[in-house]
Design a protein around this motif. Structure first.
Motif: not given
Length: 223
Positions: A107-110, A131-134, A143-153, A161-167
């Motif tokens: 969904m994110i990639h699309i 996407m809103d629900i996820m 994500l709210e419990r992770l340190p700053y800099g690691y809270q992105s989906i 440099d890239e959206d490396d968490m997006v399938p």
């Protein structure tokens, strides 16, 4: 179309036969779209006009079966019409289900690529809602419990440099394909080292990304 206990007119029978002929043709087109969607690693263009016609034909066949029953038409004929109806319903539901599964996975990639324009209006609404629900769920649970800099989906960290968490769909996947018409010599890579002669009705196994354009143009069917 006539109803009640009286015999059907020739005009009514001709109307049904003509509608079923069109339905059979569209069912074959839907079967092709279903096979392509099932075999392609990425989501393909939504067949809006075809789906609309199939839905109208399904409604017509449902009404026809009901009228056949009301008019005492032979059970064998009713069962044949019911088989056509069941086949159309199966293909349509499976086609839409396969697309929804791809949307849920990518969904994110699309949403960030031109694949977004290949979705129907209803699929786009579904994607936004998912996407809103996820995002809400991940923010509240992780994500709210992770340190700053690691809270992105989208990224493993702020330094990515890239959206490396997006399938993303694996376009290098090998697929079986059948050429509808003769294409001739076709270059499979960017440098011209891989060239194949695409003959009509020939079956080949190639990387999807090499023949993606031919699939989108309707020159090749996936099997």
């Amino acid at each position: 179309m006539a109803s009640g206990s009286g015999a059907w007119s020739a005009e009514a029978e001709a109307e049904v036969d003509e509608s079923l002929l069109a339905a059979t043709t569209d069912v074959e087109l839907l079967k092709r779209a279903w096979r392509n969607e099932k075999a392609a690693p990425e989501i393909l263009q939504f067949e809006a006009a075809l789906v609309l016609r199939i839905r109208e034909q399904i409604k017509l066949i449902e009404e026809t079966v009901e009228e056949f029953v009301d008019n005492g038409v032979d059970d064998l004929i009713v069962s044949l019409y019911q088989m056509d109806l069941d086949r159309s319903l199966f293909l349509l539901r499976s086609y839409l289900r396969i697309r929804l599964q791809k949307i849920e996975k990518y969904m994110i990639h699309i949403s960030k690529t031109d694949l977004w324009n290949k979705l129907s209006e209803q699929e786009q609404k579904f994607t936004k809602r998912c996407m809103d629900i996820m995002e809400k769920h991940l923010n509240q649970s992780v994500l709210e419990r992770l340190p700053y800099g690691y809270q992105s989906i989208l990224k493993q960290s702020i330094s990515s440099d890239e959206d490396d968490m997006v399938p993303q769909p694996q376009l290098d996947t090998f697929v079986f394909c059948k050429t509808k018409d003769a294409v001739g010599a076709f270059q499979l890579d960017d440098v011209g080292d891989e060239i194949i002669d695409l003959v009509a009705d020939d079956l080949n196994v190639v990387r999807y990304k090499s023949i993606k354009g031919l699939v989108e143009a309707g020159q090749i069917d996936l099997v």
